[in-house]
Design a protein around this motif. Structure first.
Motif, PDB file in Angstrom:
ATOM      1  N   GLU A 169       0.850  -0.549  -9.165  1.00  0.00           N
ATOM      2  CA  GLU A 169      -0.578  -0.777  -9.361  1.00  0.00           C
ATOM      3  C   GLU A 169      -0.895  -2.249  -9.600  1.00  0.00           C
ATOM      4  OE1 GLU A 169      -1.933   2.023 -12.371  1.00  0.00           O
ATOM      5  OE2 GLU A 169      -2.399   3.422 -10.746  1.00  0.00           O
ATOM      6  N   GLU A 170       0.085  -3.031 -10.042  1.00  0.00           N
ATOM      7  CA  GLU A 170      -0.118  -4.469 -10.221  1.00  0.00           C
ATOM      8  C   GLU A 170       0.157  -5.260  -8.950  1.00  0.00           C
ATOM      9  OE1 GLU A 170       2.502  -5.540 -13.361  1.00  0.00           O
ATOM     10  OE2 GLU A 170       1.275  -4.641 -14.958  1.00  0.00           O
ATOM     11  N   ASN A 171       0.719  -4.615  -7.948  1.00  0.00           N
ATOM     12  CA  ASN A 171       1.169  -5.323  -6.759  1.00  0.00           C
ATOM     13  C   ASN A 171      -0.002  -5.763  -5.885  1.00  0.00           C
ATOM     14  OD1 ASN A 171       2.329  -5.237  -3.724  1.00  0.00           O
ATOM     15  ND2 ASN A 171       3.966  -5.717  -5.152  1.00  0.00           N
ATOM     16  N   ARG A 172       0.151  -6.937  -5.276  1.00  0.00           N
ATOM     17  CA  ARG A 172      -0.866  -7.466  -4.370  1.00  0.00           C
ATOM     18  C   ARG A 172      -0.367  -7.556  -2.929  1.00  0.00           C
ATOM     19  NH1 ARG A 172      -3.061  -5.995  -7.947  1.00  0.00           N
ATOM     20  NH2 ARG A 172      -4.475  -7.001  -9.417  1.00  0.00           N
ATOM     21  N   GLN A 173       0.937  -7.483  -2.740  1.00  0.00           N
ATOM     22  CA  GLN A 173       1.489  -7.620  -1.389  1.00  0.00           C
ATOM     23  C   GLN A 173       1.337  -6.336  -0.585  1.00  0.00           C
ATOM     24  OE1 GLN A 173       5.639  -8.635  -1.316  1.00  0.00           O
ATOM     25  NE2 GLN A 173       5.770  -8.602   0.916  1.00  0.00           N
ATOM     26  N   PHE A 174       1.620  -5.190  -1.226  1.00  0.00           N
ATOM     27  CA  PHE A 174       1.668  -3.929  -0.491  1.00  0.00           C
ATOM     28  C   PHE A 174       0.421  -3.063  -0.682  1.00  0.00           C
ATOM     29  CE2 PHE A 174       6.173  -4.995  -1.405  1.00  0.00           C
ATOM     30  CZ  PHE A 174       6.625  -5.115  -0.103  1.00  0.00           C
ATOM     31  N   VAL A 175      -0.315  -3.267  -1.763  1.00  0.00           N
ATOM     32  CA  VAL A 175      -1.458  -2.405  -2.059  1.00  0.00           C
ATOM     33  C   VAL A 175      -2.676  -2.867  -1.273  1.00  0.00           C
ATOM     34  CG1 VAL A 175      -3.032  -1.617  -3.871  1.00  0.00           C
ATOM     35  CG2 VAL A 175      -0.587  -1.807  -4.349  1.00  0.00           C
ATOM     36  N   THR A 176      -3.390  -1.922  -0.701  1.00  0.00           N
ATOM     37  CA  THR A 176      -4.635  -2.204   0.005  1.00  0.00           C
ATOM     38  C   THR A 176      -5.760  -1.373  -0.604  1.00  0.00           C
ATOM     39  OG1 THR A 176      -5.751  -2.154   2.151  1.00  0.00           O
ATOM     40  CG2 THR A 176      -4.132  -0.438   1.743  1.00  0.00           C
ATOM     41  N   LYS A 177      -6.940  -1.944  -0.609  1.00  0.00           N
ATOM     42  CA  LYS A 177      -8.119  -1.219  -1.096  1.00  0.00           C
ATOM     43  C   LYS A 177      -8.837  -0.477   0.022  1.00  0.00           C
ATOM     44  CE  LYS A 177      -8.924  -4.358  -4.974  1.00  0.00           C
ATOM     45  NZ  LYS A 177      -9.887  -5.289  -5.648  1.00  0.00           N
ATOM     46  N   ASP A 178      -8.393  -0.693   1.242  1.00  0.00           N
ATOM     47  CA  ASP A 178      -8.991  -0.029   2.402  1.00  0.00           C
ATOM     48  C   ASP A 178      -8.063   1.092   2.863  1.00  0.00           C
ATOM     49  OD1 ASP A 178     -10.231   0.766   4.685  1.00  0.00           O
ATOM     50  OD2 ASP A 178     -10.166  -1.179   5.702  1.00  0.00           O
ATOM     51  N   PRO A 179      -8.406   2.341   2.614  1.00  0.00           N
ATOM     52  CA  PRO A 179      -7.511   3.449   3.007  1.00  0.00           C
ATOM     53  C   PRO A 179      -7.308   3.557   4.513  1.00  0.00           C
ATOM     54  CG  PRO A 179      -9.629   4.282   2.246  1.00  0.00           C
ATOM     55  CD  PRO A 179      -9.620   2.823   1.935  1.00  0.00           C
ATOM     56  N   GLU A 180      -8.223   2.990   5.306  1.00  0.00           N
ATOM     57  CA  GLU A 180      -8.065   3.055   6.756  1.00  0.00           C
ATOM     58  C   GLU A 180      -6.903   2.189   7.249  1.00  0.00           C
ATOM     59  OE1 GLU A 180      -9.481   5.076   8.696  1.00  0.00           O
ATOM     60  OE2 GLU A 180     -10.971   5.895   7.306  1.00  0.00           O
ATOM     61  N   LYS A 181      -6.467   1.227   6.413  1.00  0.00           N
ATOM     62  CA  LYS A 181      -5.353   0.355   6.772  1.00  0.00           C
ATOM     63  C   LYS A 181      -4.026   0.825   6.180  1.00  0.00           C
ATOM     64  CE  LYS A 181      -8.247  -3.794   7.124  1.00  0.00           C
ATOM     65  NZ  LYS A 181      -8.455  -5.174   6.607  1.00  0.00           N
ATOM     66  N   ALA A 182      -4.035   1.911   5.429  1.00  0.00           N
ATOM     67  CA  ALA A 182      -2.847   2.337   4.678  1.00  0.00           C
ATOM     68  C   ALA A 182      -1.887   3.126   5.559  1.00  0.00           C
ATOM     69  CB  ALA A 182      -3.257   3.178   3.481  1.00  0.00           C
ATOM     70  N   HIS A 183      -0.588   2.863   5.326  1.00  0.00           N
ATOM     71  CA  HIS A 183       0.472   3.650   5.967  1.00  0.00           C
ATOM     72  C   HIS A 183       0.993   4.738   5.029  1.00  0.00           C
ATOM     73  CE1 HIS A 183       0.530  -0.519   7.548  1.00  0.00           C
ATOM     74  NE2 HIS A 183       0.652   0.082   8.710  1.00  0.00           N
ATOM     75  N   LEU A 184       0.765   4.570   3.718  1.00  0.00           N
ATOM     76  CA  LEU A 184       1.177   5.541   2.712  1.00  0.00           C
ATOM     77  C   LEU A 184       0.089   5.663   1.652  1.00  0.00           C
ATOM     78  CD1 LEU A 184       4.937   4.532   2.212  1.00  0.00           C
ATOM     79  CD2 LEU A 184       4.136   6.752   3.045  1.00  0.00           C
ATOM     80  N   PHE A 185       0.008   6.836   1.024  1.00  0.00           N
ATOM     81  CA  PHE A 185      -0.963   7.101  -0.033  1.00  0.00           C
ATOM     82  C   PHE A 185      -0.205   7.567  -1.277  1.00  0.00           C
ATOM     83  CE2 PHE A 185      -3.162   7.391   3.925  1.00  0.00           C
ATOM     84  CZ  PHE A 185      -4.451   6.943   3.684  1.00  0.00           C
ATOM     85  N   TYR A 186      -0.479   6.907  -2.393  1.00  0.00           N
ATOM     86  CA  TYR A 186       0.270   7.136  -3.630  1.00  0.00           C
ATOM     87  C   TYR A 186      -0.544   7.990  -4.603  1.00  0.00           C
ATOM     88  CZ  TYR A 186       2.619   5.942  -8.071  1.00  0.00           C
ATOM     89  OH  TYR A 186       3.250   5.983  -9.287  1.00  0.00           O
ATOM     90  N   LEU A 187       0.028   9.133  -5.008  1.00  0.00           N
ATOM     91  CA  LEU A 187      -0.538   9.968  -6.067  1.00  0.00           C
ATOM     92  C   LEU A 187       0.038   9.483  -7.393  1.00  0.00           C
ATOM     93  CD1 LEU A 187      -0.049  13.417  -4.284  1.00  0.00           C
ATOM     94  CD2 LEU A 187      -2.204  12.178  -4.527  1.00  0.00           C
ATOM     95  N   ALA A 188      -0.725   8.660  -8.100  1.00  0.00           N
ATOM     96  CA  ALA A 188      -0.197   7.955  -9.277  1.00  0.00           C
ATOM     97  C   ALA A 188      -0.273   8.829 -10.525  1.00  0.00           C
ATOM     98  CB  ALA A 188      -0.967   6.649  -9.489  1.00  0.00           C
ATOM     99  N   TYR A 189       0.577   9.864 -10.555  1.00  0.00           N
ATOM    100  CA  TYR A 189       0.643  10.720 -11.743  1.00  0.00           C
ATOM    101  C   TYR A 189       2.018  10.593 -12.379  1.00  0.00           C
ATOM    102  CZ  TYR A 189       3.779  14.657 -10.737  1.00  0.00           C
ATOM    103  OH  TYR A 189       4.890  15.446 -10.540  1.00  0.00           O
ATOM    104  N   SER A 190       2.110  10.976 -13.650  1.00  0.00           N
ATOM    105  CA  SER A 190       3.362  10.907 -14.390  1.00  0.00           C
ATOM    106  C   SER A 190       3.782  12.312 -14.802  1.00  0.00           C
ATOM    107  CB  SER A 190       3.191  10.020 -15.630  1.00  0.00           C
ATOM    108  OG  SER A 190       4.276  10.190 -16.519  1.00  0.00           O
ATOM    109  N   SER A 191       4.948  12.739 -14.352  1.00  0.00           N
ATOM    110  CA  SER A 191       5.428  14.068 -14.740  1.00  0.00           C
ATOM    111  C   SER A 191       5.739  14.123 -16.233  1.00  0.00           C
ATOM    112  CB  SER A 191       6.675  14.431 -13.923  1.00  0.00           C
ATOM    113  OG  SER A 191       7.731  13.511 -14.161  1.00  0.00           O
ATOM    114  N   ARG A 192       6.148  12.983 -16.796  1.00  0.00           N
ATOM    115  CA  ARG A 192       6.394  12.919 -18.242  1.00  0.00           C
ATOM    116  C   ARG A 192       5.096  13.094 -19.026  1.00  0.00           C
ATOM    117  NH1 ARG A 192       9.257  13.985 -22.686  1.00  0.00           N
ATOM    118  NH2 ARG A 192       9.133  12.337 -24.259  1.00  0.00           N
ATOM    119  N   GLN A 193       4.037  12.404 -18.608  1.00  0.00           N
ATOM    120  CA  GLN A 193       2.752  12.551 -19.279  1.00  0.00           C
ATOM    121  C   GLN A 193       2.163  13.940 -19.044  1.00  0.00           C
ATOM    122  OE1 GLN A 193       2.089  10.446 -21.392  1.00  0.00           O
ATOM    123  NE2 GLN A 193       2.052   8.316 -20.710  1.00  0.00           N
ATOM    124  N   LEU A 194       2.405  14.498 -17.884  1.00  0.00           N
ATOM    125  CA  LEU A 194       1.943  15.862 -17.595  1.00  0.00           C
ATOM    126  C   LEU A 194       2.591  16.859 -18.545  1.00  0.00           C
ATOM    127  CD1 LEU A 194       0.302  17.661 -15.555  1.00  0.00           C
ATOM    128  CD2 LEU A 194       2.424  17.865 -14.258  1.00  0.00           C
TER     129      LEU A 194
END
Length: 541
Positions: A239-264
């Motif tokens: 989530e802190e990354n600027r190289q790989f993260v994009t704010k435009d989903p139309e340009k994305a090759h992967l989509f990250y579900l940012a959940y924590s199984s430990r917190q769950l």
């Protein structure tokens, strides 16, 4: 000399005054007077300045030395008492610019400095043994200018995500052979050429879109401490990354579900209920809500989505959603082939790392030399699962070379801590617990101890590229009684090679506060990227 200069100045002033009154300008005299003034000024500077004149015109690299106290400066003066050498000094409140070599650096002579400091005599013996404590100031070089993108980069960036993946998959078929790479140690890899080319393509192409949906603490709250910290560290750095993260989903090759199984597990599990279904239902409902709000899940039925879970229950929290379980790329610490949830070739084995101090994740990393490792093999830990009781039964208090305990006894830990045991052992035994994964595998690598892995059906992290036989020993569960026989049969030369390889592979398993090339964050992301390439069908067109 001063009186002569004064008389000369008065004469010049009288001449200028006389000429200005008469209104008759003799240019010959003016030029002569200008030349005399120029030569006189240069001669004056040569005579009275405390440093060479060429310092004004030719700048030399400045040595910047900071002394801790005035007493040390006095000691420097005494050392150079009979010397006329001038020492460059910069005061504490001076500002040193990055282009200091192009700036004027004031030079103060030792003789002038001695006049402003009190005189203090020291014996020659004491002066002989006095050492100046110097703290060099290292000037941080400016960041290199960003180079303009090449024609290839502009072309790849102009491609749609599907076209870019097709391009990358085709490029992997023609990966150039890597003969010698300063950053990659070839004996650790099954095919270092394919890995390097795939990693380069990831850096060139990959863009990840992170869903901002989901309530805390289950989503977007990284857990950074303990044995399940891998999922939290990946979430934080992603989530802190600027190289790989994009704010435009139309340009994305992967989509990250940012959940924590430990917190769950912490937020929803009812202690001692032995019921994990509420956790699975919660995650199912969240994915269905995402699929209803955005078009991206239904476009591929989850094939280009991924999640990262390190808790033992990570695989079981996806069972209520068929597409999440079967299609989504899952990076799991509990990478067990026997349970049918982890899919080899699609899912990713996530290293389980123990982080005791989140502010210093690399604390205690490192080990002792081979000559300082008198223990053949070591294990200490809680007795749970099917393997550890068998290990304790065969080797607890049975052999001085193989030290196997339950929780490390107080009588033992007073003499040598758990970490000291691992750093003093040639081999570190890493048996599975309730599940196949164990944080001791990565701990052994951190402490430069060759891991002995006992866990049938466990898919080792990054096994699609790393050759684990080069730096570890895998023992079948049925061979626990033969453990010493197996270890002592390994030749010394082979052990020394494995121990060196453990040191070399260490950098691939480190969580750095700021990610570095080929470290654990990038290795996990690369495995997810490589899995996406494997699953991606090249369009016929």
């Amino acid at each position: 000399m001063n009186k002569l200069l004064q008389r000369f100045s008065l004469y010049v002033m009288r001449e200028v005054f006389r000429i200005s009154i008469s209104n008759k300008i003799n240019w010959t005299k003016v030029c002569l007077i200008g030349a005399i003034l120029t030569v006189g000024g240069i001669a004056l500077q040569v005579l009275i300045l405390p440093y060479p004149l060429h310092t004004w015109f030719v700048s030399r690299p400045a040595t910047v030395i900071l002394y801790e106290s005035m007493e040390e400066t006095m000691e420097l003066n005494e050392t150079h008492k009979n010397s006329t050498e001038r020492v460059p000094l910069i005061l504490l409140n001076s500002v040193v610019l990055q282009n200091a070599t192009d700036q004027m650096v004031q030079l103060v002579s030792v003789n002038q400095e001695r006049e402003t400091s009190p005189k203090k005599r020291k014996s020659s013996r004491r002066r002989k043994h006095t050492k100046l404590k110097e703290k060099p100031i290292i000037l941080t070089p400016p960041p290199p200018p960003r180079r303009p993108p090449s024609a290839l980069e502009r072309h790849v960036w102009s491609l749609k995500p599907v076209e870019a993946l097709a391009y990358a998959k085709e490029e992997l078929k023609h990966a150039p052979t890597v003969i010698d790479d300063a950053d990659l140690y070839a004996p650790l890899f099954l095919n270092v050429s394919i890995f390097k080319r795939s990693y380069e393509l990831m850096e060139l192409i990959l863009k990840v879109y992170i869903y901002r949906d989901g309530s805390r603490p289950i989503f977007h709250t990284p857990h950074l401490r303990g044995i399940y910290a891998s999922e939290g560290w990946f979430m934080k750095l992603m989530e802190e990354n600027r190289q790989f993260v994009t704010k435009d989903p139309e340009k994305a090759h992967l989509f990250y579900l940012a959940y924590s199984s430990r917190q769950l597990q912490t937020a929803l599990y009812v202690p001692d209920s032995h019921n994990m279904k509420p956790l699975s239902i919660y995650l199912r409902d969240h994915v269905n809500w995402i699929a209803g709000k955005y078009p991206y899940w239904n476009r591929t039925h989850g094939y280009d989505h991924f999640l990262v879970a390190c808790h033992d229950w990570g695989p079981y929290t996806v069972n209520e959603h068929r597409e999440l379980s079967q299609h989504t790329i899952k990076a799991l610490c509990n990478a067990d082939l026997s349970e049918g949830v982890f899919k080899l070739g699609k899912d990713v084995s996530l290293p389980e790392t123990t982080i005791r101090t989140p502010r210093k994740p690399l604390r205690n990393v490192g080990g002792k030399r081979v000559s300082q490792r008198p223990i053949l093999a070591f294990f200490a830990g809680n007795m749970h699962g099917r393997v550890r009781p068998i290990l304790l039964k065969h080797w607890n208090d049975k052999d001085d070379d193989i030290r196997v305990y339950g929780p490390l006894p107080l009588r033992v830990s007073r003499k040598m801590t758990y970490i000291q045991h691992m750093k003093s052992s040639k081999y570190c035994i890493c048996p599975m617990g309730y599940e196949v994964n164990s944080p001791r595998i990565i701990e052994a690598i951190y402490y430069e101890c060759v891991p002995v892995i006992i866990a049938d059906n466990f898919v080792l992290p990054f096994s699609e590229f790393l050759d684990w036989s080069a730096f570890s020993v895998v023992v079948a569960e049925k061979d626990i009684p033969k453990l010493k026989e197996i270890l002592t049969a390994i030749p010394l030369k082979r052990y020394l090679t494995m121990q060196i390889n453990v040191k070399m592979v260490q950098k691939h398993f480190l969580w750095n506060p700021k990610p570095l090339k080929y470290d654990l964050f990038h290795m996990v992301l690369h495995s997810i990227w490589f899995s996406r390439l494997n699953l991606f069908p090249i369009p016929r067109t």
